[in-house]
Write a protein that holds these residues in place. Structure first.
Motif, PDB file in Angstrom:
ATOM      1  N   ARG A   1       0.820  -1.215   0.000  1.00  0.00           N
ATOM      2  CA  ARG A   1       0.000   0.000   0.000  1.00  0.00           C
ATOM      3  C   ARG A   1       0.852   1.262   0.000  1.00  0.00           C
ATOM      4  O   ARG A   1       0.331   2.339   0.284  1.00  0.00           O
ATOM      5  CB  ARG A   1      -0.914   0.018   1.231  1.00  0.00           C
ATOM      6  CG  ARG A   1      -1.822  -1.164   1.411  1.00  0.00           C
ATOM      7  CD  ARG A   1      -2.819  -1.421   0.338  1.00  0.00           C
ATOM      8  NE  ARG A   1      -3.724  -0.346   0.020  1.00  0.00           N
ATOM      9  CZ  ARG A   1      -4.817  -0.492  -0.742  1.00  0.00           C
ATOM     10  NH1 ARG A   1      -5.137  -1.688  -1.218  1.00  0.00           N
ATOM     11  NH2 ARG A   1      -5.575   0.528  -1.035  1.00  0.00           N
ATOM     12  N   CYS A   2       2.139   1.172  -0.285  1.00  0.00           N
ATOM     13  CA  CYS A   2       3.004   2.364  -0.288  1.00  0.00           C
ATOM     14  C   CYS A   2       2.406   3.449  -1.194  1.00  0.00           C
ATOM     15  O   CYS A   2       2.039   3.184  -2.332  1.00  0.00           O
ATOM     16  CB  CYS A   2       4.393   1.984  -0.788  1.00  0.00           C
ATOM     17  SG  CYS A   2       5.435   3.414  -1.104  1.00  0.00           S
ATOM     18  N   TRP A   3       2.298   4.657  -0.682  1.00  0.00           N
ATOM     19  CA  TRP A   3       1.653   5.777  -1.396  1.00  0.00           C
ATOM     20  C   TRP A   3       2.244   5.999  -2.779  1.00  0.00           C
ATOM     21  O   TRP A   3       1.535   6.262  -3.748  1.00  0.00           O
ATOM     22  CB  TRP A   3       1.826   7.095  -0.624  1.00  0.00           C
ATOM     23  CG  TRP A   3       1.538   6.973   0.831  1.00  0.00           C
ATOM     24  CD1 TRP A   3       2.447   7.003   1.845  1.00  0.00           C
ATOM     25  CD2 TRP A   3       0.266   6.785   1.458  1.00  0.00           C
ATOM     26  NE1 TRP A   3       1.820   6.845   3.064  1.00  0.00           N
ATOM     27  CE2 TRP A   3       0.478   6.718   2.850  1.00  0.00           C
ATOM     28  CE3 TRP A   3      -1.042   6.665   0.963  1.00  0.00           C
ATOM     29  CZ2 TRP A   3      -0.545   6.537   3.758  1.00  0.00           C
ATOM     30  CZ3 TRP A   3      -2.065   6.483   1.874  1.00  0.00           C
ATOM     31  CH2 TRP A   3      -1.816   6.422   3.249  1.00  0.00           C
TER      32      TRP A   3
ATOM     33  N   PRO B   1       7.461   5.657 -10.573  1.00  0.00           N
ATOM     34  CA  PRO B   1       8.284   4.573 -11.134  1.00  0.00           C
ATOM     35  C   PRO B   1       9.408   4.117 -10.195  1.00  0.00           C
ATOM     36  O   PRO B   1      10.594   4.265 -10.490  1.00  0.00           O
ATOM     37  CB  PRO B   1       8.854   5.213 -12.408  1.00  0.00           C
ATOM     38  CG  PRO B   1       8.929   6.671 -12.084  1.00  0.00           C
ATOM     39  CD  PRO B   1       7.792   6.979 -11.145  1.00  0.00           C
ATOM     40  N   CYS B   2       9.006   3.559  -9.049  1.00  0.00           N
ATOM     41  CA  CYS B   2       9.982   3.166  -8.027  1.00  0.00           C
ATOM     42  C   CYS B   2      10.477   1.737  -8.286  1.00  0.00           C
ATOM     43  O   CYS B   2      10.074   1.089  -9.242  1.00  0.00           O
ATOM     44  CB  CYS B   2       9.324   3.256  -6.660  1.00  0.00           C
ATOM     45  SG  CYS B   2       7.987   2.064  -6.480  1.00  0.00           S
ATOM     46  N   TYR B   3      11.367   1.254  -7.386  1.00  0.00           N
ATOM     47  CA  TYR B   3      11.912  -0.111  -7.536  1.00  0.00           C
ATOM     48  C   TYR B   3      10.803  -1.149  -7.717  1.00  0.00           C
ATOM     49  O   TYR B   3      10.869  -2.012  -8.576  1.00  0.00           O
ATOM     50  CB  TYR B   3      12.686  -0.521  -6.284  1.00  0.00           C
ATOM     51  CG  TYR B   3      14.053   0.098  -6.124  1.00  0.00           C
ATOM     52  CD1 TYR B   3      15.048  -0.105  -7.075  1.00  0.00           C
ATOM     53  CD2 TYR B   3      14.356   0.854  -4.988  1.00  0.00           C
ATOM     54  CE1 TYR B   3      16.316   0.451  -6.901  1.00  0.00           C
ATOM     55  CE2 TYR B   3      15.613   1.406  -4.812  1.00  0.00           C
ATOM     56  CZ  TYR B   3      16.587   1.208  -5.768  1.00  0.00           C
ATOM     57  OH  TYR B   3      17.824   1.738  -5.603  1.00  0.00           O
TER      58      TYR B   3
ATOM     59  N   ILE C   1      14.594   3.563  -8.075  1.00  0.00           N
ATOM     60  CA  ILE C   1      14.650   4.511  -6.957  1.00  0.00           C
ATOM     61  C   ILE C   1      13.536   4.160  -5.965  1.00  0.00           C
ATOM     62  O   ILE C   1      12.517   3.584  -6.364  1.00  0.00           O
ATOM     63  CB  ILE C   1      14.486   5.967  -7.471  1.00  0.00           C
ATOM     64  CG1 ILE C   1      14.684   6.975  -6.345  1.00  0.00           C
ATOM     65  CG2 ILE C   1      13.135   6.193  -8.152  1.00  0.00           C
ATOM     66  CD1 ILE C   1      14.747   8.425  -6.815  1.00  0.00           C
ATOM     67  N   CYS C   2      13.778   4.484  -4.685  1.00  0.00           N
ATOM     68  CA  CYS C   2      12.697   4.367  -3.698  1.00  0.00           C
ATOM     69  C   CYS C   2      12.375   5.777  -3.216  1.00  0.00           C
ATOM     70  O   CYS C   2      13.239   6.460  -2.678  1.00  0.00           O
ATOM     71  CB  CYS C   2      13.117   3.497  -2.517  1.00  0.00           C
ATOM     72  SG  CYS C   2      11.873   3.507  -1.211  1.00  0.00           S
ATOM     73  N   TYR C   3      11.156   6.203  -3.414  1.00  0.00           N
ATOM     74  CA  TYR C   3      10.749   7.558  -3.011  1.00  0.00           C
ATOM     75  C   TYR C   3      10.443   7.633  -1.515  1.00  0.00           C
ATOM     76  O   TYR C   3      10.478   8.721  -0.931  1.00  0.00           O
ATOM     77  CB  TYR C   3       9.511   7.995  -3.809  1.00  0.00           C
ATOM     78  CG  TYR C   3       9.767   8.021  -5.291  1.00  0.00           C
ATOM     79  CD1 TYR C   3      10.387   9.110  -5.887  1.00  0.00           C
ATOM     80  CD2 TYR C   3       9.409   6.935  -6.102  1.00  0.00           C
ATOM     81  CE1 TYR C   3      10.656   9.114  -7.252  1.00  0.00           C
ATOM     82  CE2 TYR C   3       9.669   6.939  -7.452  1.00  0.00           C
ATOM     83  CZ  TYR C   3      10.290   8.027  -8.030  1.00  0.00           C
ATOM     84  OH  TYR C   3      10.556   8.033  -9.374  1.00  0.00           O
TER      85      TYR C   3
ATOM     86  N   ARG D   1      16.363  -1.975  -0.631  1.00  0.00           N
ATOM     87  CA  ARG D   1      15.941  -0.957  -1.597  1.00  0.00           C
ATOM     88  C   ARG D   1      14.473  -0.561  -1.383  1.00  0.00           C
ATOM     89  O   ARG D   1      14.182   0.560  -1.056  1.00  0.00           O
ATOM     90  CB  ARG D   1      16.195  -1.399  -3.052  1.00  0.00           C
ATOM     91  CG  ARG D   1      17.701  -1.556  -3.364  1.00  0.00           C
ATOM     92  CD  ARG D   1      17.947  -2.476  -4.516  1.00  0.00           C
ATOM     93  NE  ARG D   1      17.540  -3.827  -4.189  1.00  0.00           N
ATOM     94  CZ  ARG D   1      17.085  -4.728  -5.056  1.00  0.00           C
ATOM     95  NH1 ARG D   1      16.968  -4.393  -6.320  1.00  0.00           N
ATOM     96  NH2 ARG D   1      16.754  -5.942  -4.664  1.00  0.00           N
ATOM     97  N   CYS D   2      13.537  -1.467  -1.532  1.00  0.00           N
ATOM     98  CA  CYS D   2      12.130  -1.165  -1.250  1.00  0.00           C
ATOM     99  C   CYS D   2      11.872  -1.314   0.249  1.00  0.00           C
ATOM    100  O   CYS D   2      12.282  -2.296   0.858  1.00  0.00           O
ATOM    101  CB  CYS D   2      11.223  -2.126  -2.018  1.00  0.00           C
ATOM    102  SG  CYS D   2       9.479  -1.938  -1.596  1.00  0.00           S
ATOM    103  N   VAL D   3      11.166  -0.322   0.838  1.00  0.00           N
ATOM    104  CA  VAL D   3      10.868  -0.375   2.275  1.00  0.00           C
ATOM    105  C   VAL D   3       9.356  -0.518   2.542  1.00  0.00           C
ATOM    106  O   VAL D   3       8.877  -0.211   3.627  1.00  0.00           O
ATOM    107  CB  VAL D   3      11.434   0.872   3.010  1.00  0.00           C
ATOM    108  CG1 VAL D   3      12.943   0.872   2.997  1.00  0.00           C
ATOM    109  CG2 VAL D   3      10.897   2.177   2.411  1.00  0.00           C
TER     110      VAL D   3
HETATM  111  S1  SF4 Z   1      10.377   1.035  -3.740  1.00  0.00           S
HETATM  112 FE1  SF4 Z   1       9.983   2.659  -2.231  1.00  0.00          FE
HETATM  113  S2  SF4 Z   1       8.425   3.907  -3.205  1.00  0.00           S
HETATM  114 FE2  SF4 Z   1       8.373   1.898  -4.232  1.00  0.00          FE
HETATM  115  S3  SF4 Z   1       6.900   0.583  -3.119  1.00  0.00           S
HETATM  116 FE3  SF4 Z   1       8.919   0.249  -2.232  1.00  0.00          FE
HETATM  117  S4  SF4 Z   1       8.897   1.688  -0.503  1.00  0.00           S
HETATM  118 FE4  SF4 Z   1       7.346   2.429  -1.906  1.00  0.00          FE
END
Ligand code: SF4
Ligand SMILES: Cc1cc2nc3c(=O)[nH]c(=O)nc-3n(C[C@H](O)[C@H](O)[C@H](O)COP(=O)(O)OP(=O)(O)OC[C@H]3O[C@@H](n4cnc5c(N)ncnc54)[C@H](O)[C@@H]3O)c2cc1C
Length: 338
Positions: free
Chosen positions: A126-128, A135-137, A143-145, A163-165
């Motif tokens: 559910r990451c915003w 266009p994140c990881y 990139i991770c925003y 990388r992704c959190v």
């Molecule tokens: S990579 Fe970063 S921005 Fe993309 S889903 Fe994971 S936490 Fe969210």
């Protein structure tokens, strides 16, 4: 100016009546197919035009995927069984109440009437940023925003980030792991059964998926063996709004106690990482120990070892420590800010 994004792109809708017909369709369309269960997560993606499948395979007409059956060793829940049916089922309530508790705390009554157990464990992060189509990881970018000094990461991971959190949002998943459930998956190569905890993957294994399902795969059922039936259960969910909201963190434990000592235990948390985490070290450490606040305290500390907070989610470390402490020591009054 407001952007209106509520018109879904066209797709071919298929409503097969059997699993084998569904599989033929999934095979035909491969990566261009989307599996639809209750549609609650699916429609978000489609209406926001972030996922644009060519074909949608709606499972709602497949009778064999619905219902809860007693088996020779427990129960089998069809993947298309709604969360409400799970919560209300007399066997689930009597013997596997941990799952009823977790499922009942998911979302709102309307969502539970439509959302399925298969969809609940397979729903996406559910990451915003990801949900808004950045266009994140996880979306295939680089990139991770959320993991930036000003990123909105209050709800994000404290453990096993890579990388992704983002975190896994399911409330039923930790209960199923604690109950030692098995997930039945129909793949183009045949059926296989995996332990609940192995159904989920973290970003270190696959950053664009939260489960081991691949195009063409279907989750058909979840089996709960009888070995934890009627155990001592604990489920707790902490959320921003108690009316209905996703978990900031939740914990599920199943325990068998003998002479005030913990004989057997399984415990899992969700909302801490991209996959629900079974806390095996905690299980090993508390086995044979007295069921007490001190054991809970020790377990809580062990559970958060290695946790790394982001800019805005350090609160999750004491919160998780205290949830685990309460799940084991039963210390209702423990303050989670201590
Ligand atoms: S990579 Fe970063 S921005 Fe993309 S889903 Fe994971 S936490 Fe969210
Ligand atoms: C506003 C809102 C609040 C919510 N709050 C919570 C909450 O607090 N706690 C919580 O746990 N959940 C929450 N949810 C999730 C909800 O409970 C549903 O479980 C979830 O949206 C997906 O269930 P579904 O049956 O609608 O599946 P769908 O949305 O149709 O599918 C979800 C995903 O799983 C895949 N999928 C579904 N079934 C299968 C299958 N059998 N085989 C292979 N792939 C499959 C789909 O392709 C899709 O990717 C919330 C949802 C919404 C919209």
């Amino acid at each position: 100016m407001a952007v209106i994004r509520d018109i879904m792109p066209a797709f071919e809708l298929y409503q097969p009546a059997t699993v084998s017909d569904a599989q033929k369709l999934l095979d035909k369309y491969g990566r261009d197919a989307w599996v639809m269960a209750g549609g609650l997560d699916s429609f978000d993606w489609l209406k926001d035009r972030i996922k644009k499948p060519r074909a949608v395979v709606d499972l709602s007409g497949i009778a064999e995927l619905k219902g809860i059956r007693a088996t020779s060793d427990g129960i089998e829940i069809g993947a298309m069984t709604t969360l409400t049916e799970v919560v209300k089922n007399p066997i689930v309530k009597e013997k596997y109440g941990l799952l009823a508790q977790g499922a009942e705390l998911a979302a709102s009554p309307q969502i539970r009437n439509q959302g399925t157990i298969g969809g609940n464990v397979t729903q996406d992060a559910r990451c915003w940023y990801y949900r808004a189509g950045w266009p994140c990881y996880r979306a295939g970018g680089n990139i991770c925003y959320a993991d930036t000094p000003t990123g909105r990461n209050r709800e994000h991971a404290i453990l096993h980030a890579d990388r992704c959190v983002a975190v896994n949002p399911s409330d039923s998943a930790p209960a199923l792991i604690a109950l030692d459930a098995k997930f039945v998956i129909r793949t183009p190569q045949g059926e296989h059964v995996v332990d609940a905890e192995d159904y989920f993957v973290g970003p270190d294994i696959d950053i664009t998926h939260m489960s081991i399902l691949r195009p063409g795969d279907l989750l058909t059922a979840i089996r709960i063996p009888s070995n934890w039936a009627g155990a001592q259960f604990y489920f707790e969910k902490v959320r921003e709004r108690n009316v209905w909201d996703f978990a900031l963190l939740n914990v599920a434990s199943a325990m068998v106690v003998s002479g005030a000592r913990i004989e057997r235990i399984r415990i899992a948390v969700n909302g801490a990482a991209a996959r629900p985490l079974r806390l095996k070290k905690v299980e090993e450490a508390v086995r044979g120990k007295p069921l007490s606040a001190a054991t809970g305290e020790m377990a809580g500390k062990l559970a958060v070892e290695g946790a790394v907070p982001l800019q805005f989610n350090a609160y999750k470390i004491p919160l998780m420590r205290n949830l685990v402490k309460r799940a084991i020591g039963g210390v209702e009054a423990a303050t989670w800010a201590s």
